[in-house]
Design an enzyme around this catalytic site. Sequence first.
Site: not given
Ligand code: FPP
Length: 259
Positions: A18, A66, A35, A194
Amino acid sequence: MVKIDLNNLPQHIAIIMDGNGRWAKQHTIGRIRGHKKGAQAVKTTVRACREIGVKYLTLFAFSIENWKRPEEEVQALMSLLEEYLTKETKQLKKQGIKLTTIGELDRLNPAVKEQLLQAKADTSKNVEMILNLALSYGGRDEIIHAVKKIVRDNKKNKVDINEINNDMFKRYLYTCGMPDPDLLIRTSGEYRISNFLLWQIAYTELYFTNVLWPDFTKDHLFKAIASYQKRERRFGLTSEQLKRQNHSKSLLNIKNKRH
Ligand code: FPP
């Protein structure tokens, strides 16, 4: 680098990655670039786990919830997954890592799904480590999916109601055949589960860190493992019972080694 005991590693680590969005905001760039940096942290973490001998790594890469994010962000996350598979499958093969997935793969775009199935097939014989990606995954949905399957099997007389117990139920989950996570890490300072692996984390040790996922390094991983190694996992027993149990186990080990 933080010191860890390689003889007492968590066999299965699960991570809620996260903070990509907040990392991007901190760097005054768009969420998608956050990301992208997060995908690099995935590579580093997979390699580090393989290097030290962690057997199972489950990453929460895309939740059922998501799908409700802006279309552009969903597309970008899918493209990152495709890019990861294109660039990394060869590495996974080389490092003996088997790719598996949990979640509703049918909701993914057919091209991404096809690529995933191919990467899974290409790495299916590997035994050094399992990289398990949670994609379009929700813990409650997984439990409902298992219940429906059991009811169907019951109607076909394959399962009797009296046979339903913890061990049997476990086999109906997406994680069938995998041990439950020993350690669950969540980055970014949020103290939530979550909807991740709800059934499987009943006795998992939880570790929360303020580090945002794109900043997560091998050292942070080691810190989490070191914290895990300091804990006493009692599984509902008393400390004394646990000590007696461990003592009997080590006596048994010595006896087995002698024979
Ligand atoms: C949460 O950050 C992360 C995700 C929703 C997706 C996780 C994806 C990756 C790490 C990249 C791609 C993965 C692979 C396996 C290649 P957030 O967007 O919720 O962050 P925030 O809470 O700060 O907005």
